[in-house]
Design a protein around this motif. Structure first.
Motif, mmCIF file in Angstrom:
data_model
loop_
_atom_site.group_PDB
_atom_site.id
_atom_site.type_symbol
_atom_site.label_atom_id
_atom_site.label_comp_id
_atom_site.label_asym_id
_atom_site.label_seq_id
_atom_site.Cartn_x
_atom_site.Cartn_y
_atom_site.Cartn_z
ATOM 1 N N ALA A 252 93.361 31.396 -19.058
ATOM 2 C CA ALA A 252 92.780 32.415 -19.939
ATOM 3 C C ALA A 252 91.251 32.343 -19.953
ATOM 4 C CB ALA A 252 93.327 32.222 -21.347
ATOM 5 N N VAL A 271 87.616 30.013 -8.912
ATOM 6 C CA VAL A 271 88.358 29.047 -8.088
ATOM 7 C C VAL A 271 89.582 28.554 -8.861
ATOM 8 C CG1 VAL A 271 88.129 26.991 -6.646
ATOM 9 C CG2 VAL A 271 86.073 28.234 -7.341
ATOM 10 N N GLY A 273 92.956 26.015 -8.439
ATOM 11 C CA GLY A 273 93.568 24.996 -7.595
ATOM 12 C C GLY A 273 95.079 25.092 -7.536
ATOM 13 N N GLY A 277 96.529 32.363 -13.607
ATOM 14 C CA GLY A 277 97.107 32.547 -14.949
ATOM 15 C C GLY A 277 97.157 31.255 -15.737
ATOM 16 N N GLY A 278 97.024 30.124 -15.018
ATOM 17 C CA GLY A 278 96.939 28.832 -15.708
ATOM 18 C C GLY A 278 98.174 28.492 -16.510
ATOM 19 N N ASP A 279 97.988 27.662 -17.520
ATOM 20 C CA ASP A 279 99.115 27.120 -18.277
ATOM 21 C C ASP A 279 99.829 28.183 -19.090
ATOM 22 O OD1 ASP A 279 98.414 24.781 -17.206
ATOM 23 O OD2 ASP A 279 98.077 23.705 -19.092
ATOM 24 N N TYR A 283 103.298 27.816 -17.694
ATOM 25 C CA TYR A 283 103.996 26.691 -18.352
ATOM 26 C C TYR A 283 103.943 26.752 -19.883
ATOM 27 C CZ TYR A 283 102.797 25.007 -13.717
ATOM 28 O OH TYR A 283 102.629 24.907 -12.382
ATOM 29 N N HIS A 352 90.733 23.585 -4.558
ATOM 30 C CA HIS A 352 90.296 22.639 -5.589
ATOM 31 C C HIS A 352 88.776 22.621 -5.646
ATOM 32 C CE1 HIS A 352 89.250 18.624 -7.183
ATOM 33 N NE2 HIS A 352 90.253 18.878 -7.997
ATOM 34 N N ALA A 381 86.602 25.786 -16.743
ATOM 35 C CA ALA A 381 87.742 26.263 -17.556
ATOM 36 C C ALA A 381 89.003 25.622 -16.989
ATOM 37 C CB ALA A 381 87.814 27.790 -17.494
ATOM 38 N N ARG A 513 91.567 18.452 -19.077
ATOM 39 C CA ARG A 513 91.428 18.048 -17.654
ATOM 40 C C ARG A 513 89.949 17.865 -17.340
ATOM 41 N NH1 ARG A 513 94.852 22.486 -16.406
ATOM 42 N NH2 ARG A 513 97.003 21.759 -16.327
ATOM 43 N N VAL A 548 84.734 26.104 -21.410
ATOM 44 C CA VAL A 548 85.518 26.936 -22.335
ATOM 45 C C VAL A 548 86.992 26.535 -22.300
ATOM 46 C CG1 VAL A 548 84.000 28.938 -21.994
ATOM 47 C CG2 VAL A 548 86.055 28.723 -20.600
ATOM 48 N N ASP A 550 90.768 24.977 -23.313
ATOM 49 C CA ASP A 550 91.334 23.686 -23.726
ATOM 50 C C ASP A 550 90.438 22.513 -23.340
ATOM 51 O OD1 ASP A 550 93.469 25.133 -24.590
ATOM 52 O OD2 ASP A 550 94.963 24.177 -23.312
HETATM 53 C C1 FAD Z 1 104.522 25.120 -24.121
HETATM 54 C C2 FAD Z 1 103.214 25.740 -24.520
HETATM 55 C C3 FAD Z 1 103.221 26.843 -25.337
HETATM 56 C C4 FAD Z 1 102.025 27.436 -25.702
HETATM 57 N N1 FAD Z 1 102.060 28.520 -26.520
HETATM 58 C C5 FAD Z 1 100.908 29.129 -26.874
HETATM 59 C C6 FAD Z 1 100.907 30.279 -27.693
HETATM 60 O O1 FAD Z 1 101.963 30.755 -28.093
HETATM 61 N N2 FAD Z 1 99.741 30.868 -28.009
HETATM 62 C C7 FAD Z 1 98.541 30.357 -27.572
HETATM 63 O O2 FAD Z 1 97.498 30.918 -27.887
HETATM 64 N N3 FAD Z 1 98.505 29.242 -26.805
HETATM 65 C C8 FAD Z 1 99.646 28.632 -26.436
HETATM 66 N N4 FAD Z 1 99.607 27.518 -25.633
HETATM 67 C C9 FAD Z 1 98.289 26.991 -25.240
HETATM 68 C C10 FAD Z 1 97.709 27.793 -24.069
HETATM 69 O O3 FAD Z 1 98.598 27.777 -22.994
HETATM 70 C C11 FAD Z 1 96.369 27.173 -23.670
HETATM 71 O O4 FAD Z 1 95.559 27.060 -24.799
HETATM 72 C C12 FAD Z 1 95.657 28.029 -22.640
HETATM 73 O O5 FAD Z 1 96.435 28.110 -21.480
HETATM 74 C C13 FAD Z 1 94.284 27.436 -22.324
HETATM 75 O O6 FAD Z 1 93.665 28.175 -21.318
HETATM 76 P P1 FAD Z 1 92.538 27.517 -20.395
HETATM 77 O O7 FAD Z 1 91.935 28.624 -19.629
HETATM 78 O O8 FAD Z 1 91.669 26.662 -21.189
HETATM 79 O O9 FAD Z 1 93.294 26.527 -19.420
HETATM 80 P P2 FAD Z 1 94.556 26.688 -18.484
HETATM 81 O O10 FAD Z 1 95.382 27.861 -18.803
HETATM 82 O O11 FAD Z 1 95.230 25.366 -18.495
HETATM 83 O O12 FAD Z 1 93.924 26.950 -17.053
HETATM 84 C C14 FAD Z 1 93.215 25.961 -16.374
HETATM 85 C C15 FAD Z 1 93.361 26.191 -14.885
HETATM 86 O O13 FAD Z 1 92.378 25.427 -14.209
HETATM 87 C C16 FAD Z 1 92.923 24.993 -12.989
HETATM 88 N N5 FAD Z 1 92.123 23.867 -12.531
HETATM 89 C C17 FAD Z 1 91.952 22.671 -13.152
HETATM 90 N N6 FAD Z 1 91.094 21.915 -12.458
HETATM 91 C C18 FAD Z 1 90.713 22.628 -11.374
HETATM 92 C C19 FAD Z 1 89.853 22.371 -10.281
HETATM 93 N N7 FAD Z 1 89.174 21.260 -10.194
HETATM 94 N N8 FAD Z 1 89.715 23.331 -9.333
HETATM 95 C C20 FAD Z 1 90.365 24.501 -9.431
HETATM 96 N N9 FAD Z 1 91.195 24.792 -10.457
HETATM 97 C C21 FAD Z 1 91.365 23.877 -11.401
HETATM 98 C C22 FAD Z 1 94.355 24.646 -13.330
HETATM 99 O O14 FAD Z 1 95.177 24.673 -12.194
HETATM 100 C C23 FAD Z 1 94.697 25.742 -14.335
HETATM 101 O O15 FAD Z 1 95.331 26.824 -13.703
HETATM 102 C C24 FAD Z 1 100.800 26.908 -25.232
HETATM 103 C C25 FAD Z 1 100.797 25.804 -24.382
HETATM 104 C C26 FAD Z 1 101.982 25.229 -24.020
HETATM 105 C C27 FAD Z 1 101.968 24.052 -23.106
#
Ligand code: FAD
Length: 721
Positions: A252, A271, A273, A277-279, A283, A352, A381, A513, A548, A550
């Motif tokens: 996100a 970029v 890895g 769509g990430g977590d 997941y 990566h 991110a 991470r 930004v 998590d």
């Molecule tokens: C079971 C579960 C249920 C959830 N339910 C909700 C909900 O209902 N509502 C809500 O708001 N939140 C929910 N969350 C939390 C939400 O999923 C996260 O807060 C959100 O995904 C965070 O987004 P982000 O962009 O910080 O990281 P992420 O979505 O984790 O994306 C990070 C990305 O970075 C990539 N990456 C990492 N290191 C590198 C690198 N060195 N090079 C290239 N790529 C890299 C990873 O592969 C990943 O795709 C839930 C989480 C879980 C586990």
């Protein structure tokens, strides 16, 4: 400090303050300390200095120290007076020592009189401030002294509440204030020469005032430049940049950062890895909500009889449930796909990413090839991954996390869910509803500890009603295999219990991470929660690197990651013109258990802990027509308001669709609308949203103008007579 000593010091300061106020009034010091009066008295003052230089210096010094120590106004006029009376060098010496000494006395008073109480009241909130002062206190103070955005007295008192040493405070204050003092004293020497209004425009005086005006800006820029120089000193800056922005991670936070950058026509590379769509998509939010949907139907089928149906028990085909979960992911995938973002103008690279210097990212593609990109800015991110606690035997016995649970194709017969947070509760309830014999283990005394106790109690009751064997106050101590059977040993007090299981799902939190992509080499500091340390603009130690989502915290939600992404992208791309502080004033979230729990702003426990005065208004959803018709008449809307006012401090809703119902309160809080405005808004009948209006109605009833109503009653009685 011992209470008796503290009382004595309070008394001393009180008497000194009272005496000073009396003298201030008696001699009308406020009137004396004006520029006009200073000009008029210049001759007398200068003559006093001529005839009795040491005595005049001594008295002036004492007055200055007392005014600074007691935080009295007039430091500016006194400083100008020093220039007018003593000239530049002597004036500078006197004011420099007097102001520093006075500041030290004010600092010590705050420390010994107020610090204990402030710590007792706000201890937890002060921790990050203390940490910052311990690390960079000297620089903060120097900046505050050089850049007088905060009043002199306020800096003295606030610094007294921090852990900074008194000697360091004195030294940094004296050095930091020296240039500013020189500028003011110099202006005083020029002011002394003013005889007619025309003199005000003399080049020297104009120069002094221009200096006064631009000095803070120069000082601020100088401090920023020094700080940046120190941080970037060991790195070689590229002569040219391939990109305006490189974003690492396409969850996100990363997707929104890249989207905004492309929307404003910046050259941006995203970029990823692993999976676009990430977590959240792969997941987290999406699969969990898809699973919850099936689990909800399983529950509804059980209740079908109450709605007039028979023979509708249904059988769960778990493999089909999981196929649907993956289909939902596939259906949403295009929103976050490489194709979509490429069309939007983003250069999406799968590989990566590793930051090799503050302006260079190395990308290793799946085929092993590498690409180096230089960039003016970077947004990190990278998200978070499931935290697995070091429980002896767990790795050997095997476990699932939110990353791997979606690979299940068979419903576990006996499932243990470790963790009573939102993710643990959502998944435990879903699996139990789908038919797994589920045990949920939580170390704390209750589930969902961030919410108020009554919320935890309601959710615990709901989990138990769905068949979850909920063990709060139980710590998992080891995992083992006995005669082929997997067992988790949990302890409560001195009692150990063994729970036999087929699958253990670990949901005890998520770790940012931060390893393996260059942060260690850059020396980016982490917070105690292991997130990347950022400032209010989401800049890391290196001002051109932002974080930004998590990985940055403090929240771990998709919508907060997206919210931060706007600030990071805009600050990165336009920060030289205008920077925006990230706004965390109104942050909503929801947990999608049944009933759902949704919150924005303060909970009752938080308001109490932070010492924020509040009133509570509650509306029970068991009273709501639509909820009764739907067979979901349970839960409540709880609103915290400022006492005697309709201003909303926080809202917790527990009930069906609480996450959606909350939106009205989020809007109200964001735009400063109170409960009267919600009450004055037409809500469609019969909807669940009416609960919001009824809660506002409860507040209104409790604040009805009783006296006016008594008069109205008399008026009606009179009309009937
Ligand atoms: C079971 C579960 C249920 C959830 N339910 C909700 C909900 O209902 N509502 C809500 O708001 N939140 C929910 N969350 C939390 C939400 O999923 C996260 O807060 C959100 O995904 C965070 O987004 P982000 O962009 O910080 O990281 P992420 O979505 O984790 O994306 C990070 C990305 O970075 C990539 N990456 C990492 N290191 C590198 C690198 N060195 N090079 C290239 N790529 C890299 C990873 O592969 C990943 O795709 C839930 C989480 C879980 C586990």
């Amino acid at each position: 400090m011992r209470p008796a000593v503290k009382t004595a010091v309070w008394l001393g300061v009180g008497i000194a303050l009272a005496g000073a106020i009396a003298l201030y009034r008696h001699y009308d010091v406020g009137h004396l300390l004006t520029l006009e009066n200073l000009k008029q008295s210049r001759g007398t003052l200068a003559a006093a200095y001529q005839s009795r230089p040491w005595a005049t210096l001594g008295v002036f010094f004492a007055i200055y120290v007392a005014a600074a120590a007691l935080s009295f106004p007039g430091a500016l006029i006194l400083t100008l007076a020093a220039g007018a009376m003593f000239g530049l060098w002597v004036g500078l010496m006197v004011v420099s020592f007097a102001s520093s000494l006075g500041a030290l006395l004010a600092f010590l008073s705050a420390r010994y009189l107020l610090r204990d109480d402030v710590e007792a009241r706000f201890g937890k909130l002060l921790a990050p401030i203390y940490e910052g002062v311990r690390k960079d206190g000297v620089l903060y103070l120097l900046t505050l002294r050089l850049v007088p955005i905060f009043p002199f007295w306020m800096v003295n008192l606030l610094m007294g509440l921090t852990p900074m040493g008194a000697g360091r405070f004195y030294g940094v204050s004296q050095i930091g204030m020296l240039v500013g003092t020189a500028v003011y004293v110099n202006a005083g020497t020029q002011l002394a020469a003013v005889r007619s209004p025309a003199d005000i425009l003399s080049p020297a005086l104009l120069g002094s005032f221009v200096l006064l005006g631009i000095f803070p800006l120069l000082a601020k820029a100088g401090v920023a430049w020094l700080q940046a120089r120190k941080v970037y000193a060991k790195w070689q800056k590229p002569a040219h940049f391939d990109r305006n922005l490189v974003v690492i991670g396409a969850g996100a936070g990363g997707l929104v950062s890249a989207y905004i950058a492309s929307a404003v026509k910046a050259s941006v590379t995203l970029v990823e890895g692993h999976k676009m769509g990430g977590d959240c998509l792969n997941y987290g939010c999406v699969p969990s909500k898809a699973l919850i949907r099936s689990a909800k139907l399983a529950k509804e089928l059980q209740k079908a009889e109450s709605l007039g149906f028979t023979g509708t028990q249904g059988t769960v085909d778990f493999a089909a449930v999981m196929r649907r979960v993956h289909q939902v992911i596939a259906d949403i995938e295009p929103h976050d796909s490489v194709e979509r973002y490429t069309k939007l103008g983003v250069d999406v690279v799968q590989g990566h990413a590793r930051i090799t210097n503050p302006w260079t990212v190395e990308i290793t593609r799946p085929d092993g090839s590498t690409q180096l990109l230089t960039t003016r800015n970077i947004v990190i991110a990278t998200g978070a991954s499931p935290f697995v606690p070091p429980i002896p035997g767990l790795a050997e016995v095997g476990y699932l996390t939110s990353d791997t649970v979606w690979g299940l194709t068979e419903l576990p017969k006996r499932l243990v869910v470790l963790g009573g947070g939102p993710i643990g509760c959502e998944l435990a309830q879903s699996f139990a509803r789908l038919g797994a014999h589920t045990t949920q283990v939580e170390m704390a005394a209750r589930v969902m500890v961030r919410e108020d106790t009554e919320v935890s109690d309601l959710i615990a009751a709901s989990l138990r009603a769905d068949g979850v064997q909920l063990l709060t106050g139980h710590q998992a101590v080891r995992a083992e295999v006995v005669e082929g059977e997997k067992r988790l040993i949990v302890r409560s007090g001195d009692v150990e219990t063994a729970i036999a299981f087929d699958v253990l799902l670990c949901a005890v939190g998520r770790s940012p991470r931060v390893a393996g992509f260059g942060l260690e080499e850059l020396g980016l500091p982490l917070t105690p929660r292991k997130t990347i340390e950022t400032n209010a603009y989401l800049q890391t130690l290196y001002p051109n690197i932002y974080a930004v989502g998590d990985v940055a915290g403090p929240y771990q939600f998709t919508h907060t990651a997206a919210h931060q992404a706007w600030y990071a992208a805009v600050n990165a791309l336009f920060g030289r013109v205008k920077k925006f502080r990230v706004d965390y004033s109104v942050i909503p979230w929801a947990t999608f258990t049944d009933p759902e729990v949704a919150r924005v702003g303060l909970s009752e426990a938080e308001a109490t802990e932070q010492g924020v005065p509040f009133e509570v208004t509650r509306y029970g959803i068991d009273d709501l027509d639509r909820a009764i018709a739907d067979g979901s008449a349970h839960g409540f809307v709880k609103v915290l308001t400022v006492p005697g006012k309709d201003k909303i401090l926080g809202v917790t809703i527990v009930g069906t669709h609480a996450g959606d119902l909350l939106a009205e309160y989020v809007l109200a809080m964001k735009h400063g609308l109170g409960l009267n405005k919600i009450l004055g808004t037409i809500h469609t009948y019969p909807t669940l949203a009416e609960a919001n209006k009824y809660a506002a109605g409860e507040w209104k009833r409790a604040h009805a103008p009783q006296r006016l109503l008594r008069w109205a009653q008399r008026f009606h009685a009179w009309e009937r007579s």
